[in-house]
Design a protein around this motif. Structure first.
Motif, PDB file in Angstrom:
ATOM      1  N   LEU A   1       0.847  -1.195   0.000  1.00 51.82           N
ATOM      2  CA  LEU A   1       0.000   0.000   0.000  1.00 51.82           C
ATOM      3  C   LEU A   1       0.879   1.239   0.000  1.00 51.82           C
ATOM      4  O   LEU A   1       0.598   2.223  -0.675  1.00 51.82           O
ATOM      5  CB  LEU A   1      -0.913   0.005   1.227  1.00 51.82           C
ATOM      6  N   TYR A   2       1.924   1.194   0.804  1.00 54.68           N
ATOM      7  CA  TYR A   2       2.935   2.255   0.787  1.00 54.68           C
ATOM      8  C   TYR A   2       4.194   1.737   1.448  1.00 54.68           C
ATOM      9  O   TYR A   2       4.181   0.743   2.180  1.00 54.68           O
ATOM     10  CB  TYR A   2       2.443   3.528   1.485  1.00 54.68           C
TER      11      TYR A   2
ATOM     12  N   LEU B   1      -4.821  -5.082   7.846  1.00 56.10           N
ATOM     13  CA  LEU B   1      -3.785  -4.166   7.371  1.00 56.10           C
ATOM     14  C   LEU B   1      -2.551  -4.360   8.253  1.00 56.10           C
ATOM     15  O   LEU B   1      -2.628  -4.262   9.475  1.00 56.10           O
ATOM     16  CB  LEU B   1      -4.261  -2.713   7.459  1.00 56.10           C
TER      17      LEU B   1
ATOM     18  N   TRP C   1       0.872  -3.283   3.998  1.00 55.75           N
ATOM     19  CA  TRP C   1       0.194  -4.130   3.021  1.00 55.75           C
ATOM     20  C   TRP C   1      -1.052  -4.692   3.693  1.00 55.75           C
ATOM     21  O   TRP C   1      -1.295  -4.454   4.868  1.00 55.75           O
ATOM     22  CB  TRP C   1       1.118  -5.249   2.535  1.00 55.75           C
ATOM     23  N   GLN C   2      -1.879  -5.410   2.946  1.00 52.90           N
ATOM     24  CA  GLN C   2      -3.136  -5.888   3.503  1.00 52.90           C
ATOM     25  C   GLN C   2      -3.457  -7.287   3.010  1.00 52.90           C
ATOM     26  O   GLN C   2      -2.979  -7.724   1.956  1.00 52.90           O
ATOM     27  CB  GLN C   2      -4.282  -4.932   3.153  1.00 52.90           C
TER      28      GLN C   2
ATOM     29  N   THR D   1      -9.427   1.238   0.923  1.00 46.38           N
ATOM     30  CA  THR D   1      -8.387   1.169  -0.097  1.00 46.38           C
ATOM     31  C   THR D   1      -8.965   1.080  -1.504  1.00 46.38           C
ATOM     32  O   THR D   1      -8.272   1.356  -2.482  1.00 46.38           O
ATOM     33  CB  THR D   1      -7.460  -0.036   0.152  1.00 46.38           C
TER      34      THR D   1
ATOM     35  N   ALA E   1      -8.230   6.309   0.074  1.00 50.25           N
ATOM     36  CA  ALA E   1      -6.889   5.744  -0.033  1.00 50.25           C
ATOM     37  C   ALA E   1      -5.831   6.833  -0.044  1.00 50.25           C
ATOM     38  O   ALA E   1      -4.787   6.723   0.611  1.00 50.25           O
ATOM     39  CB  ALA E   1      -6.785   4.889  -1.297  1.00 50.25           C
TER      40      ALA E   1
ATOM     41  N   ARG F   1      -3.023   7.391   2.978  1.00 50.49           N
ATOM     42  CA  ARG F   1      -1.582   7.370   2.716  1.00 50.49           C
ATOM     43  C   ARG F   1      -0.924   8.681   3.147  1.00 50.49           C
ATOM     44  O   ARG F   1       0.175   8.686   3.703  1.00 50.49           O
ATOM     45  CB  ARG F   1      -1.315   7.113   1.229  1.00 50.49           C
TER      46      ARG F   1
END
Length: 226
Positions: A90-91, A167, A187-188, A195, A201, A205
């Motif tokens: 995700l980041y 998550l 991440w998930q 998301t 989202a 972030r």
């Protein structure tokens, strides 16, 4: 292992997925108050962002804690590579903690987990956190401490969290030629309502980037006492 009941905690801002926000170094009480006030301002500013967050490193190779074994049979505890369906980051943000040539990454990690009030949104969590501890962050968002390694800490969201459950967020510490760094990766297990929503989202972030920026600034100071 110590567990805490899920308690409603006081916080400085709302959860990171809302686009409009309402929003320690060890030492004196004044220093602690200043750090918490700074965290509050940073969170409020981040949640007001409507632009995209800084570039994340989607698809990068997952970080693994020292001694990590085989990927979990279920879930994504070991990173996106252990997830079904090819889940991506995700980041993944990197922050400098400054120069501490006589401090080990392990010491910085221990400084955080043994004094968890340094965490900008520690809420109702215990001062010292251990694997399997459960507590609430960001005004009632439940999380579990998944793992505490030599140089990393990993937490996961639980059902009832505003960003959805499953998550995973890993805080990894390293040192190169005396310069310390913090890499925060998320991440998930599966996509969530947030998301899958572009605005949510982006806001989450951006809020995460600002929160971990506050954490890195705090640890850059507290590392002198680690």
């Amino acid at each position: 292992m110590r567990k805490t009941n899920r308690t409603r905690c006081r916080v400085f801002g709302e959860s990171a997925h809302r686009a409009a926000g309402r929003g320690d170094a060890p030492g004196s009480r004044a220093a602690a108050a200043f750090t918490r006030a700074a965290a509050s301002c940073a969170v409020a500013a981040a949640l007001a962002l409507t632009a995209a967050a800084p570039t994340s490193y989607a698809g990068a190779a997952p970080l693994r804690p020292p001694g990590s074994g085989v990927a979990a049979a279920e879930g994504c505890d070991d990173g996106p590579a252990s997830c079904h369906g090819g889940v991506r980051w995700l980041y993944r943000y990197s922050y400098s903690l400054g120069t501490h040539p006589f401090t080990r990454p392990h010491d910085v990690r221990r400084q955080l987990t043994d004094h968890f009030w340094l965490f900008p949104v520690s809420g109702g969590c215990p001062a010292r956190i251990r694997p399997a501890d459960e507590c609430d962050l960001l005004g009632g968002n439940p999380v579990r401490v998944e793992a505490v390694g030599a140089t990393d800490l990993q937490i996961a969201t639980l059902p009832g969290h505003d960003l959805g459950d499953g998550l995973h967020i890993r805080f990894a510490f390293s040192r190169t030629f005396g310069f310390h760094y913090l890499v925060v990766s998320a991440w998930q297990d599966r996509p969530t309502r947030c998301t899958e929503n572009a605005l949510c989202a982006v806001a989450s972030r951006a809020g995460a980037w600002a929160l971990w920026k506050v954490l890195s600034a705090t640890l850059a100071i507290s590392a002198y006492a680690a």
